[in-house]
Scaffold this motif. Sequence first.
Motif, PDB file in Angstrom:
ATOM      1  N   UNK A 243       0.814  -1.209   0.000  1.00 13.00           N
ATOM      2  CA  UNK A 243       0.000   0.000   0.000  1.00 13.00           C
ATOM      3  C   UNK A 243       0.855   1.269   0.000  1.00 13.00           C
ATOM      4  N   UNK A 244       2.158   1.106   0.300  1.00 15.25           N
ATOM      5  CA  UNK A 244       3.066   2.257   0.350  1.00 15.25           C
ATOM      6  C   UNK A 244       4.097   2.265  -0.768  1.00 15.25           C
ATOM      7  N   UNK A 245       4.580   1.070  -1.145  1.00 16.57           N
ATOM      8  CA  UNK A 245       5.709   0.996  -2.065  1.00 16.57           C
ATOM      9  C   UNK A 245       5.405   0.136  -3.287  1.00 16.57           C
ATOM     10  N   UNK A 246       6.034   0.519  -4.376  1.00 17.88           N
ATOM     11  CA  UNK A 246       6.088  -0.311  -5.574  1.00 17.88           C
ATOM     12  C   UNK A 246       7.530  -0.768  -5.705  1.00 17.88           C
ATOM     13  N   UNK A 247       7.754  -2.059  -5.829  1.00 18.35           N
ATOM     14  CA  UNK A 247       9.119  -2.587  -5.912  1.00 18.35           C
ATOM     15  C   UNK A 247       9.365  -3.193  -7.285  1.00 18.35           C
ATOM     16  N   UNK A 248      10.631  -3.214  -7.637  1.00 16.00           N
ATOM     17  CA  UNK A 248      11.023  -3.743  -8.944  1.00 16.00           C
ATOM     18  C   UNK A 248      12.439  -4.293  -8.843  1.00 16.00           C
ATOM     19  N   UNK A 249      12.639  -5.527  -9.288  1.00 18.64           N
ATOM     20  CA  UNK A 249      13.972  -6.124  -9.301  1.00 18.64           C
ATOM     21  C   UNK A 249      14.616  -5.894 -10.657  1.00 18.64           C
ATOM     22  N   UNK A 250      15.858  -5.405 -10.625  1.00 15.48           N
ATOM     23  CA  UNK A 250      16.579  -5.135 -11.858  1.00 15.48           C
ATOM     24  C   UNK A 250      17.919  -5.863 -11.831  1.00 15.48           C
ATOM     25  N   UNK A 251      18.386  -6.208 -13.008  1.00 15.47           N
ATOM     26  CA  UNK A 251      19.684  -6.881 -13.088  1.00 15.47           C
ATOM     27  C   UNK A 251      20.801  -5.855 -12.998  1.00 15.47           C
ATOM     28  N   UNK A 252      21.739  -6.119 -12.108  1.00 13.74           N
ATOM     29  CA  UNK A 252      22.870  -5.214 -11.928  1.00 13.74           C
ATOM     30  C   UNK A 252      23.848  -5.369 -13.086  1.00 13.74           C
ATOM     31  N   UNK A 253      24.207  -4.279 -13.758  1.00  8.06           N
ATOM     32  CA  UNK A 253      25.108  -4.362 -14.910  1.00  8.06           C
ATOM     33  C   UNK A 253      26.438  -5.008 -14.551  1.00  8.06           C
ATOM     34  N   UNK A 254      26.832  -5.993 -15.347  1.00  9.65           N
ATOM     35  CA  UNK A 254      28.135  -6.626 -15.166  1.00  9.65           C
ATOM     36  C   UNK A 254      28.174  -7.750 -14.156  1.00  9.65           C
ATOM     37  N   UNK A 255      27.157  -7.880 -13.305  1.00 19.20           N
ATOM     38  CA  UNK A 255      27.200  -8.919 -12.275  1.00 19.20           C
ATOM     39  C   UNK A 255      26.164 -10.012 -12.495  1.00 19.20           C
ATOM     40  N   UNK A 256      25.098  -9.678 -13.193  1.00 22.01           N
ATOM     41  CA  UNK A 256      24.029 -10.643 -13.408  1.00 22.01           C
ATOM     42  C   UNK A 256      23.148 -10.857 -12.203  1.00 22.01           C
ATOM     43  N   UNK A 257      23.395 -10.137 -11.115  1.00 21.54           N
ATOM     44  CA  UNK A 257      22.587 -10.275  -9.909  1.00 21.54           C
ATOM     45  C   UNK A 257      21.417  -9.311  -9.921  1.00 21.54           C
ATOM     46  N   UNK A 258      20.360  -9.685  -9.218  1.00 23.19           N
ATOM     47  CA  UNK A 258      19.173  -8.852  -9.125  1.00 23.19           C
ATOM     48  C   UNK A 258      19.310  -7.883  -7.952  1.00 23.19           C
ATOM     49  N   UNK A 259      18.949  -6.627  -8.174  1.00 24.37           N
ATOM     50  CA  UNK A 259      18.939  -5.644  -7.111  1.00 24.37           C
ATOM     51  C   UNK A 259      17.527  -5.052  -7.036  1.00 24.37           C
ATOM     52  N   UNK A 260      17.140  -4.639  -5.840  1.00 24.54           N
ATOM     53  CA  UNK A 260      15.782  -4.167  -5.603  1.00 24.54           C
ATOM     54  C   UNK A 260      15.715  -2.646  -5.638  1.00 24.54           C
ATOM     55  N   UNK A 261      14.732  -2.157  -6.378  1.00 25.06           N
ATOM     56  CA  UNK A 261      14.429  -0.735  -6.423  1.00 25.06           C
ATOM     57  C   UNK A 261      13.002  -0.525  -5.922  1.00 25.06           C
ATOM     58  N   UNK A 262      12.731   0.653  -5.416  1.00 23.25           N
ATOM     59  CA  UNK A 262      11.386   0.938  -4.952  1.00 23.25           C
ATOM     60  C   UNK A 262      11.031   2.410  -5.176  1.00 23.25           C
ATOM     61  N   UNK A 263       9.745   2.658  -5.207  1.00 19.20           N
ATOM     62  CA  UNK A 263       9.240   4.034  -5.281  1.00 19.20           C
ATOM     63  C   UNK A 263       7.939   4.101  -4.496  1.00 19.20           C
ATOM     64  N   UNK A 264       7.519   5.302  -4.188  1.00 16.78           N
ATOM     65  CA  UNK A 264       6.264   5.464  -3.466  1.00 16.78           C
ATOM     66  C   UNK A 264       5.100   5.133  -4.382  1.00 16.78           C
ATOM     67  N   UNK A 265       4.066   4.550  -3.819  1.00 16.96           N
ATOM     68  CA  UNK A 265       2.907   4.164  -4.635  1.00 16.96           C
ATOM     69  C   UNK A 265       2.034   5.366  -4.956  1.00 16.96           C
TER      70      UNK A 265
END
Length: 265
Positions: A243-265
């Motif tokens: 109800x507060x946040x929208x999250x999104x997993x993105x691939x980190x450049x060069x590492x292939x790992x997923x990192x989490x981003x968020x913004x206010x809803x």
Amino acid sequence: MASSRQISKIDSEEPSLRLAVLIDADNAQAAVIEELLAEIARFGEATVKRIYGDFTAPTSSSWKKVLQRYAIKPVQQFAYSTGKNATDSTLIIDAMDLLYTRKFDGFCLITSDSDFTGLAMRIREEGLTVLGFGGKKTPDAFRNACHKFIFTEVLRPSGEQSKTKSKTENGPSHAQQLPPEPAEPKHAFPQKFLLTALDQSTDDSGWAHLATFGNYLTKLQPDFDPRLFGYKKLSELVKAKTDLFVTEERESPGSGQKVLYLRAK
């Protein structure tokens, strides 16, 4: 204010700090020592572990049982006079001696006593990280003097506090005689604080990297801990609060790992 380099070290997944761990036996509980040292290991290596108090006093009996097991060096300090705390003075003098060796990246101060506020501030002035550990009764002054403050209550599994306290401090024979401790009051969820911190953490697109968000939370409120609200990690908290946040997993450049981003809803 903590530097970005210090906060990054604190929140890093790879513990890298060389730490001096100093425990005030008069204002800390032996019941959580195992969990406490495990928490410290998240931040770095406990190069020095010392505890200060009068270990001839009955009140220190619970500590005497665990010192050898966890390789903590006791520093005996007799009370010179009634009403004066010689333990505090000894701990502070030792801390300054260790500080000037230049061998450490940070200090862990385990106490609920506001008398160590000045020490925490002095260590920070030298550019070292200060991690505080204490009970919820710890005054704001000491908590805010640390780069990061962790409540020892969150280190103990729910429901274990009264049981452990009965066994360690009063002995098994007294465990049945003590009334159960009241449940810890739930913390009000700091919705406004989180949204304000997120607003300050976002980039031009309105998104914030989870680590950047976490760093800013720690800068604003050193004692912020998602475990106070029932979440083991900050990532779990933001994912749960749809109800507060929208999250999104993105691939980190060069590492292939997923990192989490968020913004206010």
